[in-house]
Motif scaffolding. Structure first.
Motif, PDB file in Angstrom:
ATOM      1  N   GLN A 108       0.859  -1.189   0.000  1.00 57.25           N
ATOM      2  CA  GLN A 108       0.000   0.000   0.000  1.00 57.25           C
ATOM      3  C   GLN A 108       0.896   1.240   0.000  1.00 57.25           C
ATOM      4  O   GLN A 108       1.649   1.478   0.941  1.00 57.25           O
ATOM      5  N   VAL A 109       0.773   2.035  -1.068  1.00 55.82           N
ATOM      6  CA  VAL A 109       1.591   3.241  -1.224  1.00 55.82           C
ATOM      7  C   VAL A 109       0.732   4.454  -0.888  1.00 55.82           C
ATOM      8  O   VAL A 109      -0.362   4.632  -1.443  1.00 55.82           O
ATOM      9  N   ARG A 110       1.223   5.276   0.028  1.00 59.58           N
ATOM     10  CA  ARG A 110       0.507   6.470   0.451  1.00 59.58           C
ATOM     11  C   ARG A 110       1.426   7.680   0.333  1.00 59.58           C
ATOM     12  O   ARG A 110       2.648   7.549   0.228  1.00 59.58           O
ATOM     13  N   HIS A 111       0.802   8.828   0.378  1.00 54.56           N
ATOM     14  CA  HIS A 111       1.576  10.067   0.378  1.00 54.56           C
ATOM     15  C   HIS A 111       2.073  10.373   1.788  1.00 54.56           C
ATOM     16  O   HIS A 111       1.476   9.951   2.783  1.00 54.56           O
ATOM     17  N   ASN A 112       3.141  11.138   1.820  1.00 55.44           N
ATOM     18  CA  ASN A 112       3.689  11.567   3.105  1.00 55.44           C
ATOM     19  C   ASN A 112       2.885  12.782   3.572  1.00 55.44           C
ATOM     20  O   ASN A 112       3.335  13.935   3.507  1.00 55.44           O
ATOM     21  N   VAL A 113       1.671  12.507   4.017  1.00 55.46           N
ATOM     22  CA  VAL A 113       0.750  13.581   4.372  1.00 55.46           C
ATOM     23  C   VAL A 113       1.235  14.354   5.587  1.00 55.46           C
ATOM     24  O   VAL A 113       1.085  15.580   5.667  1.00 55.46           O
ATOM     25  N   SER A 114       1.824  13.677   6.567  1.00 52.20           N
ATOM     26  CA  SER A 114       2.293  14.360   7.765  1.00 52.20           C
ATOM     27  C   SER A 114       3.372  15.385   7.436  1.00 52.20           C
ATOM     28  O   SER A 114       3.371  16.511   7.960  1.00 52.20           O
ATOM     29  N   ARG A 115       4.304  15.013   6.557  1.00 44.53           N
ATOM     30  CA  ARG A 115       5.354  15.959   6.154  1.00 44.53           C
ATOM     31  C   ARG A 115       4.763  17.118   5.360  1.00 44.53           C
ATOM     32  O   ARG A 115       5.155  18.270   5.541  1.00 44.53           O
TER      33      ARG A 115
END
Length: 475
Positions: A108-115
Motif C-alpha cells: 500500500q503506497v501512500r503520500h507523506n501527508v504528515s510531512r
C-alpha cells in the motif's frame, strides 16, 4: 524481463540467479534474524520512497501486479528493494527455483501527508488546510485569504505527488477573485490643410501651327471644351476660373485655394469583468474583407478587425493588490499605405497599441498610453524654368501644406467585484415606457418614465422624480 500473466495486467518478472544486479550478498545469519521480513502481511510505503526487504530463503523471481504503483529491484537472491511510485495498492510476489511462493505481501503506497502538513503549516501559518491521500493523487481543501496563497499551497502539494498523479484542488479564496476593468480611451486628432496653386491650359494655333502649354492638373473637358472643376486629393477646393478665347488663341486659368481645419475626437469606455488568471477581450468596431488568395472555388477572403479593442488578464494577489496585464488597441481604416490589386483596393490600418503589466490596488487608476503623433508635409510643384522666373514664376507654382496632430490617452482602473442579484442591476430601458396616444398628440412625447415594481423609482412614494428628455439617467 517483462511478461504479462493476464491480458491487460503488466507483471515484472526477474530471473535472479543470472540477472542479479550488484554483488551477491550472503543469506542473513541468526544474528540478523530480526531483519527478516514475514512472508505475508501488508507493506506500507510512501510516494517517492522505498524499503529494503531481506528474505530468509533465496528467490529466483520477483514481480508486482501493478508496476505503476510500486517497483521492485533485486539486489541479491535474498535482498529486494521496493519503491513507491504513486498512491495505490498492489501485490508483491517472490518465488524460488521450485516455483514455491516465498513472499506474498500487499503493498500500500501512500503520500507523506504528515510531512506535507508540516510544510504547509510553516509556509501558511494561521490557515489550516485539509489533506487526503487517495489513489492517483491528493485532495487539498481549506480556505485561504488570497489567490497567491492558494497558488503557493498548490505548488507545495504538487511536489509531493507521484508519477502521473493529480492534485484535486478544493481550496476556497476568501478575497474576491473577479476583477472589473474600467478603461477610458480618448483620442483627439487635429488636421490643417492649406493649398494654393495656379493651373494653366493654353492653346495657340497661328496658321497651320499649334502650340500649347498646360500646368497643374487638367480642368478642360476635351469633348466639350468647357471647364470642369475637379476635386483635389484633399476633397473639394475653392477656385477662381478665367479665360481668353479668340480664333487662334485659347487661354484658360484656374486658381486652386483651400484652407481647411478639422477636429476629430474619439471616446470609448469599455468595461470588462474576468476571473483571476483568465483573459477577457472586447472589441468596438468592425471588420473589413481582405483577399488572401485564390483557388478553384474563387477568391479567398479574410476579415481584419479594426476599432477599439481591449484584452486584459488580472491576477488577484491579495484583497487590496491586483497584477494586471493590459493590451488596449485603437485602429482605423486608412488610405495611407493602401494597395491596389487589379480592380481591388485594399485599405491599410492606422493602429495605436500598448501592452504592459502593472501591479495596482483596487480602485486606483493609471495611464498606460499617452501617444502623441505630429506629422507635417509640405510640397511645391512648378513648371521647369517658368517656375523659377522672378515675379512671374509664382504664376507657374503650386504649394501644398498639410499638418496633422493626434494624441491618444488610455486610463485603466481595476476593481475587485462580487456578483450581485439581478434585481440590483438596471438598464436605461428598465423604467422607460412608450407614451400613450394622448401624450404623443398633446404633449409631443415619445416615451415616459415608467415604474418598475419594487424599484422605488419615479412615481412611487418617496422615489426620485426626474424632469427631462427620456433615455438619460441622473446620477
Amino acid at each position: 524481463m517483462i511478461r504479462s500473466l493476464a491480458r491487460g495486467v503488466p507483471v515484472l518478472l526477474l530471473a535472479l540467479p543470472a540477472l542479479v544486479a550488484g554483488p551477491v550478498l550472503p543469506v542473513a545469519g541468526p544474528a540478523s534474524a530480526q531483519e527478516l521480513v514475514a512472508p505475508t502481511g501488508e507493506l506500507q510505503l510512501e510516494v517517492k520512497k522505498g524499503r529494503l526487504l531481506r528474505l530468509s530463503t533465496p528467490v529466483s523471481a520477483v514481480f508486482v501486479a501493478d508496476p505503476e504503483v510500486a517497483d521492485v529491484q533485486a539486489q541479491s537472491p535474498t535482498l529486494l528493494y521496493v519503491y513507491g511510485r504513486r498512491a495505490g495498492t498492489t501485490t508483491l510476489y517472490a518465488v524460488d527455483d521450485a516455483q514455491q511462493v516465498v513472499l506474498r505481501r500487499d503493498v500500500q503506497v501512500r503520500h507523506n501527508v504528515s510531512r506535507l502538513r508540516q510544510v504547509l503549516a510553516e509556509a501558511l501559518p494561521d490557515h489550516p488546510l485539509t489533506l487526503q491521500s487517495v489513489e492517483g493523487g491528493l485532495i487539498l481543501s481549506g480556505r485561504l485569504p488570497s489567490a497567491v496563497a492558494a497558488q503557493e499551497a498548490r505548488e507545495i502539494a504538487g511536489r509531493f505527488l507521484g508519477e502521473g498523479e493529480t492534485l484535486v484542488n478544493r481550496l476556497q479564496v476568501a478575497a474576491p477573485t473577479q476583477v472589473s476593468l474600467h478603461v477610458r480611451v480618448a483620442e483627439v486628432s487635429r488636421e490643417a490643410i492649406k493649398l494654393f496653386g495656379i493651373n494653366w491650359d493654353t492653346l495657340f494655333s497661328p496658321g497651320d501651327f499649334v502650340f500649347g502649354l498646360a500646368t497643374g492638373r487638367g480642368f478642360i473637358d476635351p469633348a466639350t471644351g468647357a471647364a470642369n472643376r475637379l476635386a483635389d486629393t484633399f476633397g473639394t477646393a475653392g477656385g477662381i476660373f478665367g479665360g481668353y478665347r479668340t480664333a487662334d488663341v485659347d487661354v484658360n486659368a484656374i486658381i486652386d485655394a483651400l484652407e481647411r481645419e478639422g477636429l476629430v475626437t474619439v471616446l470609448a469606455q469599455p468595461n470588462l469583468t474576468a476571473l483571476s488568471g483568465e483573459t477577457a477581450s472586447f472589441l468596438a468596431g468592425g471588420e473589413f474583407p481582405v483577399p488572401v488568395g485564390a483557388d478553384d472555388k474563387g477568391l479567398q477572403i479574410e476579415f481584419k478587425q479594426f476599432g477599439i479593442s481591449l484584452a486584459f488578464t488580472p491576477t488577484v494577489l491579495s484583497p487590496d493588490r491586483i497584477s494586471l496585464r493590459v493590451r488596449p488597441e485603437v485602429s482605423d481604416i486608412s488610405e495611407k499605405g493602401a494597395i491596389r490589386l487589379r480592380d481591388l483596393s485594399i485599405p491599410a490600418l492606422s493602429t495605436r497599441r500598448a501592452e504592459t503589466t502593472v501591479e495596482i490596488g483596487s480602485g486606483q487608476s493609471f495611464a498606460i498610453g499617452g501617444l502623441i503623433s505630429n506629422a507635417t508635409r509640405s510640397s511645391l510643384e512648378k513648371f521647369p524654368g517658368l517656375g523659377d522666373l522672378p515675379v512671374l514664376g509664382s504664376l507657374f507654382r503650386s504649394t501644398n501644406f498639410q499638418r496633422s496632430e493626434s494624441e491618444l490617452v488610455i486610463i485603466v482602473t481595476p476593481y475587485l467585484v462580487r456578483p450581485v442579484a439581478s434585481a440590483a442591476l438596471k438598464t436605461p430601458l428598465d423604467e422607460l415606457r412608450p407614451a400613450s396616444d394622448l401624450e404623443r398628440i398633446l404633449a409631443g412625447r415619445l416615451a415616459r418614465a415608467g415604474v418598475t415594481p419594487g424599484s422605488g423609482g419615479p412615481g412611487q412614494p418617496g422615489g426620485p422624480r426626474l424632469r427631462g428628455a427620456a433615455g438619460f439617467a441622473l446620477d
